[in-house]
Design a protein around this motif. Sequence first.
Motif, short mmCIF file in Angstrom:
data_model
loop_
_atom_site.label_atom_id
_atom_site.label_comp_id
_atom_site.label_asym_id
_atom_site.label_seq_id
_atom_site.Cartn_x
_atom_site.Cartn_y
_atom_site.Cartn_z
N THR A 5 -21.52 -100.47 -1.67
CA THR A 5 -22.17 -99.42 -0.86
C THR A 5 -22.62 -100.10 0.42
OG1 THR A 5 -24.07 -98.15 -0.96
CG2 THR A 5 -24.25 -100.53 -2.04
N ARG A 15 -29.22 -92.51 9.08
CA ARG A 15 -29.75 -91.51 8.33
C ARG A 15 -30.23 -90.53 9.55
NH1 ARG A 15 -31.49 -94.78 3.78
NH2 ARG A 15 -30.38 -93.98 2.05
N PRO A 175 -25.51 -92.16 0.78
CA PRO A 175 -26.42 -92.20 -0.48
C PRO A 175 -28.01 -92.22 -0.03
CG PRO A 175 -25.08 -94.18 -0.21
CD PRO A 175 -24.49 -93.15 0.57
N ARG A 177 -32.19 -90.47 -0.99
CA ARG A 177 -32.90 -89.10 -1.40
C ARG A 177 -33.96 -88.77 -0.26
NH1 ARG A 177 -29.74 -86.64 -4.08
NH2 ARG A 177 -31.64 -85.37 -4.96
#
Length: 493
Positions: A5, A15, A175, A177
């Motif tokens: 990852t 992000r 990945p 949240r």
Amino acid sequence: MIMSTFSDALLALARPRLAWVSEQLDLFDTLVPHGATRFDLDAPSLWRGGVTLRGHVLGTYALDGAWLWAWGNDSLAGTRGAQLSASLREIGEWDDVPELAGRTLDLTGFPDPRLAAHHLLLICMGLLDARGAAVCALNERGLALLVTDDPAVPRAEPRPRRLVDALLAGPALLPGRDASVAVKGWFARHGVKPSATGEGFAGRLPEGDTVTVTLGGGAVREVSLTGADGGPAALAAADEQELIDPRRDEIDADRCFPAPLLMATARSIAYSLRETAAMVDYAGEHLGFEGRPPVWDAAAGELRFPGGALAARALGSYDLGEGWFAWAPGTEDIRAAYRAAAGLPEDVDIPELADGRLELAPYLTPEALAVGLTRAAATCAGLVFTSLGGQFLAVTDARVTGRDLGPSTFPDAAAAEAKAGASWLHGQTPADERPRVMRAVAEAYFTRLGRPVHGHGLPDFLSGEFGLYEVRVHFAPDGTLGDATTGMMWTPH
């Protein structure tokens, strides 16, 4: 070190840029159609879809999962790509980001190493504020990953479909949240300070429209665009962006897709993609197919899946390394059907339909030529095309041939297939032929699906009707099929 990852440090950098990078890449792919891609280190340039742009190789990816940065690759020393990747290395060393600081990366720990390489390229695109990104075959064992900083590609401005897609899909690329970071990054990119709504954010664009983003569970759940008075958005009437003084290549007709077969291929290729997709769906539902390539049993004439097999025939093969394509023995009937669909008498000599090896070097896009020939031939013969590496097969199994695919085709899938079919042929079509060829791709595809075709939007777009919905394929002034959108019939997309 084998990676499974991306590091938290890299994700923190990526992000805030995910949504607007997705938006910029969408615009780039619309303006510079997918298809055969190549680059020139000396220029430096990136060529795709008949458009030449300034482009730079940031790194290379080998099929064994190894990523090598351009700054650490002797064959790329002194190039602009090496300089750009070195600037990323400085960021990596300063912010302790291992992916950017090291010379090589081992991506084999990722579920899909190649996809991880593509995602890393998009991260680089954001960090460099590039205007587009592309992947090019380097050789039979690897890929070159490039970015473009060419001002011919405009910065993406908000447009209804593109901004909704970017805000939904961009935050989900990697990945994590916390989609709010990507959402706020998108607003900042467009000079807007959003307000918190309790369930997400809302911001007013300079044009007066309001973008509302609803979050849930750390992900973007819904995106809406409304006008200043709550009515239709002003952006719905905005012109689509175009390349700025692009350098379009004059294509040598002798190096293009063979003219006698061009229209028959245009009428077949997008529908062939639908047939192949339907065959894969059938194998997944009935034959235990879960993504691992099936096995071709030439002696039995079967394409073997974990839970069964489909009857098939060898169609042809090619070798890019040696530069040849050849039809499989016993395909005379398939080639005859292709010839008939093109309206060619039997006594007309077509080198691309002859026995023996066809040298690919003279053609502009060798792989696209080989795929286009075999896809179209299989479809014209009522068979379903598939491939295993350089081996082309025609599935003959009655369970997947001759099916009525219209009712099972959703508008979004149709939009993607129409656009992809055009992309296969765009770079192989002479400029003066492009308008009628690209229109034939879309019109024949909708017709083969049994969908009514509407030309009220021509020359700007052609529509295929799907009940209450429609798929519009949009044409640039030079005939390029640049985009395909879905929406309600007779309403702005």
